[in-house]
Motif scaffolding. Structure first.
Motif, PDB file in Angstrom:
ATOM      1  N   SER A   1      12.489  10.301   4.812  1.00 17.24           N
ATOM      2  CA  SER A   1      13.771  10.932   5.148  1.00 17.24           C
ATOM      3  C   SER A   1      13.952  12.179   4.294  1.00 17.24           C
ATOM      4  O   SER A   1      13.346  12.294   3.225  1.00 17.24           O
ATOM      5  CB  SER A   1      14.908   9.949   4.871  1.00 17.24           C
TER       6      SER A   1
ATOM      7  N   ILE B   1      20.065   8.669   2.028  1.00 12.96           N
ATOM      8  CA  ILE B   1      19.225   7.667   2.721  1.00 12.96           C
ATOM      9  C   ILE B   1      18.016   7.294   1.858  1.00 12.96           C
ATOM     10  O   ILE B   1      17.628   6.130   1.797  1.00 12.96           O
ATOM     11  CB  ILE B   1      18.802   8.179   4.121  1.00 12.96           C
TER      12      ILE B   1
ATOM     13  N   GLU C   1      22.426   5.931   8.241  1.00 10.89           N
ATOM     14  CA  GLU C   1      22.027   7.324   8.520  1.00 10.89           C
ATOM     15  C   GLU C   1      23.041   7.994   9.455  1.00 10.89           C
ATOM     16  O   GLU C   1      23.227   7.566  10.591  1.00 10.89           O
ATOM     17  CB  GLU C   1      20.624   7.366   9.155  1.00 10.89           C
TER      18      GLU C   1
ATOM     19  N   ASP D   1      22.713  13.221   7.662  1.00  4.09           N
ATOM     20  CA  ASP D   1      21.479  12.732   7.028  1.00  4.09           C
ATOM     21  C   ASP D   1      20.268  13.091   7.879  1.00  4.09           C
ATOM     22  O   ASP D   1      19.236  13.536   7.379  1.00  4.09           O
ATOM     23  CB  ASP D   1      21.532  11.199   6.840  1.00  4.09           C
TER      24      ASP D   1
END
Ligand code: 5AD
Ligand code: SF4
Length: 452
Positions: A275, A280, A320, A324
């Motif tokens: 990510s 996250i 998320e 994000d």
């Protein structure tokens, strides 16, 4: 019929999942060869079938049970004369469940117990019901693997490290493969030498956390992956080295520097980031942030400007948001990847993230679609960037069509070369004359100018 032929038993192996599993399947085959087992391509008539499973992908168990259902029928048709074994991560995670739901399975063996396969088979012959071995034995399974592995070919995989202590929120590996453990360097070097003697020109070092390698050196000190790579590079006839899969937190200075100084270390790195959002990454328990990933990439590019980058991404991890996900897209666009694997988050029972509120499937689908479109665009752009260049490629075997030879660039790209004769094992300079989404077309520049 000779005594030899009478004693031969047929073994059929099906492998799901990653290169580690492919490697493990080959080692199990090696272990069973001295017992008279020869591999066959189809399960019909086999004395033993092995399903080497992977727990990471979605619907992993469903795939396992549908495969086992087909084998159950065959076993019945053969009057029960077919031993069925389930190995790998599903075996490890679901041992008891498997034995209950599929009692016709004779053996369930976790990845840490493969070296005990011969004795487990003997136990399964003696006993009715399923024999389960999913212990994490104190002894290292690496020490018990046979020395006479069957040659894998020009590109060979060598397992140097197993397991993981990092416990990312989404991942089953620490539970199925156990704690991180490294194979002693002398044993790695010996296997690499055998591989090269058997025709290997490229070796890919494997481990779930390969750059966390800290094996015992022959001198009694602890060797890092950088040290191991340096020593492996001394093997005459071994031309190319790779390693996979790495964690950003274990990208040590010495290893990054090696990409700039060791010509045998290929300009390609698979470094999963998962990510681009710090929030996250924290929720994932990755223990690094996006800035750290950027810093590593910058230093790698300084050491080796043409390095090809690869990564893994998960979209839709619990928590998320659109912001994000936008941070992940930004990281992808900022970095530029030659190759990448991307997944929708899928809850794995027993892992921390599985118990959290889940993101809607439609949202995950839309994010994956957007991410994959960008990654595909980057992969094509990377292939295009090689057009017109002359690159050394390693020939791995005949191509799909007559007069074609298959090869691989240092950047992991498949390269097809029009050439009438077999060039397997040679490294030659090739001019890239066409770029396709998943491969390149090359023209042999000068066969005499080969680099190996
Ligand atoms: N859901 C989705 N993707 C996962 N991966 C591992 N576990 C999961 C999961 N539960 C992905 C990660 C990892 C790769 C091998 O598989 O991106 O790096
Ligand atoms: Fe799984 Fe890799 Fe995280 Fe270990 S570092 S828990 S293997 S994703």
């Amino acid at each position: 019929m000779t005594a030899q032929a009478r004693n031969t038993r047929k073994l059929h192996v099906v492998t799901h999942g990653c290169q580690m599993n492919v490697y493990d399947s080959a080692r199990m085959t090696d272990l069973l060869r001295p017992l008279g087992y020869e591999t066959v391509d189809a399960p019909e008539g086999a004395d033993m079938v092995i399903l080497n499973t992977c727990h990471i992908r979605e619907r992993a168990e469903e795939k396992v049970f549908s495969q086992l259902g087909r084998w159950r029928k065959l076993k019945e048709e053969q009057g029960g004369r077919m031993m069925i074994a389930v190995t790998g991560c599903v075996a490890q995670a679901e041992g008891e469940v498997l034995a209950k739901r599929a009692p016709f399975v004779d053996l369930v063996v976790g990845p840490q117990a493969y070296h005990r396969l011969p004795e487990l088979i003997a136990a399964a012959h003696r006993k009715s019901g399923t024999v389960i071995d999913t212990d994490f034995p104190a002894e290292q399974k690496f020490d018990f693997l046979p020395d006479d592995a069957a040659p894998q070919g020009v590109v060979s995989f060598l397992s140097i490290q197993e397991g993981c202590d990092k416990f990312c929120s989404f991942c089953v590996v620490p539970y199925t493969r156990g704690a991180e453990s490294s194979r002693p360097a002398a044993s790695v070097l010996a296997e690499a030498r055998r591989m090269v003697a058997g025709g290997a020109r490229e070796i890919a070092l494997l481990g779930q956390n390969v750059n966390a390698y800290h094996g015992e050196g022959p001198d009694g000190t602890v060797w890092s992956l950088a040290r191991l790579v340096a020593e492996l590079s001394e093997i005459a006839g071994l031309e190319r080295l790779r390693y996979t899969t790495s964690h950003p937190n274990d990208m040590e200075d010495e290893l990054i520097a090696a990409h700039g100084t060791n010509p045998k270390l290929m300009p390609f790195l698979h470094l999963p980031v998962q990510s681009g959002s710090d929030k996250i990454l924290r929720a994932m328990n990755r223990k690094h942030d996006a800035a750290k990933f950027y810093r590593i990439i910058e230093r790698l590019k300084t050491a080796r400007p043409d390095i090809a980058l690869s990564s893994d991404f998960i979209v839709g991890h619990p928590g998320e948001t659109d912001e994000d996900f936008a941070a992940t897209m930004k990281l992808v666009k900022d970095t530029g990847f030659a190759l990448a694997y991307s997944f929708k988050y899928s809850p794995r029972p027993g892992t921390p993230a599985a118990g959290l509120p889940q993101i809607e499937v439609a949202v995950k689908d839309a994010r994956l679609y957007e991410l994959q479109a960008e990654l595909r665009r980057q992969q094509y752009a990377f292939n295009d960037s090689k057009l017109g260049l002359t690159l050394p490629v390693l020939f791995t075997g005949p191509g799909r069509h007559a007069n074609q030879q298959a090869a691989r660039s240092g950047y992991m790209q498949p390269v097809v070369v029009e050439h009438p004769t077999d060039l397997t094992g040679q490294i030659c300079e090739v001019e890239i004359i066409q770029s396709n989404p998943n491969s390149l077309l090359g023209r042999l520049v000068d066969k005499e100018k080969r680099a190996a």
